[in-house]
Write a protein that holds these residues in place. Structure first.
Motif, PDB file in Angstrom:
ATOM      1  N   CYS A 139      24.845  48.986  98.592  1.00 17.53           N
ATOM      2  CA  CYS A 139      25.054  49.151 100.027  1.00 17.53           C
ATOM      3  C   CYS A 139      24.470  50.482 100.465  1.00 17.53           C
ATOM      4  CB  CYS A 139      26.525  49.062 100.404  1.00 17.53           C
ATOM      5  SG  CYS A 139      27.550  50.429  99.845  1.00 17.53           S
ATOM      6  N   GLY A 140      24.027  50.504 101.698  1.00 17.17           N
ATOM      7  CA  GLY A 140      23.502  51.719 102.294  1.00 17.17           C
ATOM      8  C   GLY A 140      24.110  51.891 103.677  1.00 17.17           C
TER       9      GLY A 140
ATOM     10  N   TRP B  53      23.910  55.965  99.758  1.00 19.09           N
ATOM     11  CA  TRP B  53      23.849  54.753  98.949  1.00 19.09           C
ATOM     12  C   TRP B  53      25.041  54.665  98.010  1.00 19.09           C
ATOM     13  CZ3 TRP B  53      20.161  51.203  99.929  1.00 19.09           C
ATOM     14  CH2 TRP B  53      19.028  51.624 100.619  1.00 19.09           C
ATOM     15  N   GLY B  54      25.463  53.446  97.751  1.00 18.13           N
ATOM     16  CA  GLY B  54      26.464  53.215  96.727  1.00 18.13           C
ATOM     17  C   GLY B  54      25.824  53.173  95.353  1.00 18.13           C
ATOM     18  N   GLN B  55      26.660  53.016  94.338  1.00 19.35           N
ATOM     19  CA  GLN B  55      26.189  53.063  92.959  1.00 19.35           C
ATOM     20  C   GLN B  55      25.674  51.709  92.481  1.00 19.35           C
ATOM     21  OE1 GLN B  55      29.289  52.679  93.838  1.00 19.35           O
ATOM     22  NE2 GLN B  55      30.134  51.105  92.476  1.00 19.35           N
ATOM     23  N   GLY B  56      25.963  50.668  93.217  1.00 21.00           N
ATOM     24  CA  GLY B  56      25.500  49.333  92.860  1.00 21.00           C
ATOM     25  C   GLY B  56      26.558  48.522  92.138  1.00 21.00           C
ATOM     26  N   THR B  57      26.511  47.222  92.344  1.00 21.45           N
ATOM     27  CA  THR B  57      27.406  46.304  91.656  1.00 21.45           C
ATOM     28  C   THR B  57      26.593  45.086  91.202  1.00 21.45           C
ATOM     29  OG1 THR B  57      29.505  45.083  91.797  1.00 21.45           O
ATOM     30  CG2 THR B  57      28.150  45.118  93.784  1.00 21.45           C
ATOM     31  N   GLN B  58      26.811  44.674  89.972  1.00 22.15           N
ATOM     32  CA  GLN B  58      26.014  43.594  89.395  1.00 22.15           C
ATOM     33  C   GLN B  58      26.533  42.232  89.846  1.00 22.15           C
ATOM     34  OE1 GLN B  58      23.225  43.684  87.111  1.00 22.15           O
ATOM     35  NE2 GLN B  58      23.185  41.499  87.627  1.00 22.15           N
ATOM     36  N   VAL B  59      25.613  41.390  90.295  1.00 22.60           N
ATOM     37  CA  VAL B  59      25.912  39.993  90.605  1.00 22.60           C
ATOM     38  C   VAL B  59      25.026  39.136  89.704  1.00 22.60           C
ATOM     39  CG1 VAL B  59      25.758  38.173  92.331  1.00 22.60           C
ATOM     40  CG2 VAL B  59      26.611  40.437  92.973  1.00 22.60           C
TER      41      VAL B  59
ATOM     42  N   VAL C  65      31.393  53.297  97.822  1.00 19.39           N
ATOM     43  CA  VAL C  65      31.838  52.641  96.597  1.00 19.39           C
ATOM     44  C   VAL C  65      31.846  51.136  96.806  1.00 19.39           C
ATOM     45  CG1 VAL C  65      33.697  52.394  94.925  1.00 19.39           C
ATOM     46  CG2 VAL C  65      33.232  54.638  95.942  1.00 19.39           C
ATOM     47  N   GLU C  66      31.035  50.437  95.993  1.00 22.61           N
ATOM     48  CA  GLU C  66      30.962  48.977  96.082  1.00 22.61           C
ATOM     49  C   GLU C  66      31.929  48.333  95.108  1.00 22.61           C
ATOM     50  OE1 GLU C  66      26.290  49.836  96.517  1.00 22.61           O
ATOM     51  OE2 GLU C  66      27.734  50.390  94.975  1.00 22.61           O
ATOM     52  N   SER C  67      32.317  47.122  95.422  1.00 15.94           N
ATOM     53  CA  SER C  67      33.148  46.334  94.516  1.00 15.94           C
ATOM     54  C   SER C  67      32.917  44.861  94.811  1.00 15.94           C
ATOM     55  CB  SER C  67      34.627  46.694  94.675  1.00 15.94           C
ATOM     56  OG  SER C  67      35.064  46.432  95.994  1.00 15.94           O
ATOM     57  N   GLY C  68      33.350  44.011  93.888  1.00 15.87           N
ATOM     58  CA  GLY C  68      33.309  42.581  94.131  1.00 15.87           C
ATOM     59  C   GLY C  68      32.235  41.811  93.378  1.00 15.87           C
TER      60      GLY C  68
END
Length: 121
Positions: A95-96, A111-117, A5-8
């Motif tokens: 992230c992987g 793999w994580g689900q992705g986070t938008q930057v 789980v990604e965040s930030g």
């Protein structure tokens, strides 16, 4: 199973900083390499940085000197500190992790689900 789980992520002006986190949980025996990848709209996924289980790091040339990858093995978490952000850093960041399953001891990439930057100019 294993979850990442990604965040930030978020919106930042050029020159600013963001810190991404990715926490792994589930049936984990150990985690080998962990890394960050990104995919901009209309482009292929690109490798950004990797950190090995022993802490060795590697970066794509475009982020060297600006991004720092680190990990906290006690928390099964990998971080990406992004400084001096540029509009071309805009992407979904994933992230992987190469995780050794606690029962089978088989290693798989998760793999994580992705986070938008998004970096504005």
């Amino acid at each position: 199973q294993v979850q990442l789980v990604e965040s930030g992520g978020g919106l930042m002006q050029a020159g600013g900083s963001l810190r991404l986190s990715c926490a792994a949980s589930g049936s984990i025996f150990s985690i080998n390499a962990m890394g960050w990848y990104r995919q901009a709209t209309g482009k292929q996924r690109e490798w950004v940085a990797t950190i090995t289980g022993s802490g060795r790091t590697n970066y794509v040339d475009s982020v060297k000197g600006r991004f720092t990858i680190s990990r906290d093995n006690a928390k099964n978490t990998v971080y990406l500190q992004m400084n001096s952000l540029k509009p071309e850093d805009t992407a979904v960041y994933y992230c992987g992790a190469d995780v050794q399953h606690s029962y089978s001891r088989i290693t798989n990439r998760f793999w994580g689900q992705g986070t938008q930057v998004t970096v504005s100019s």
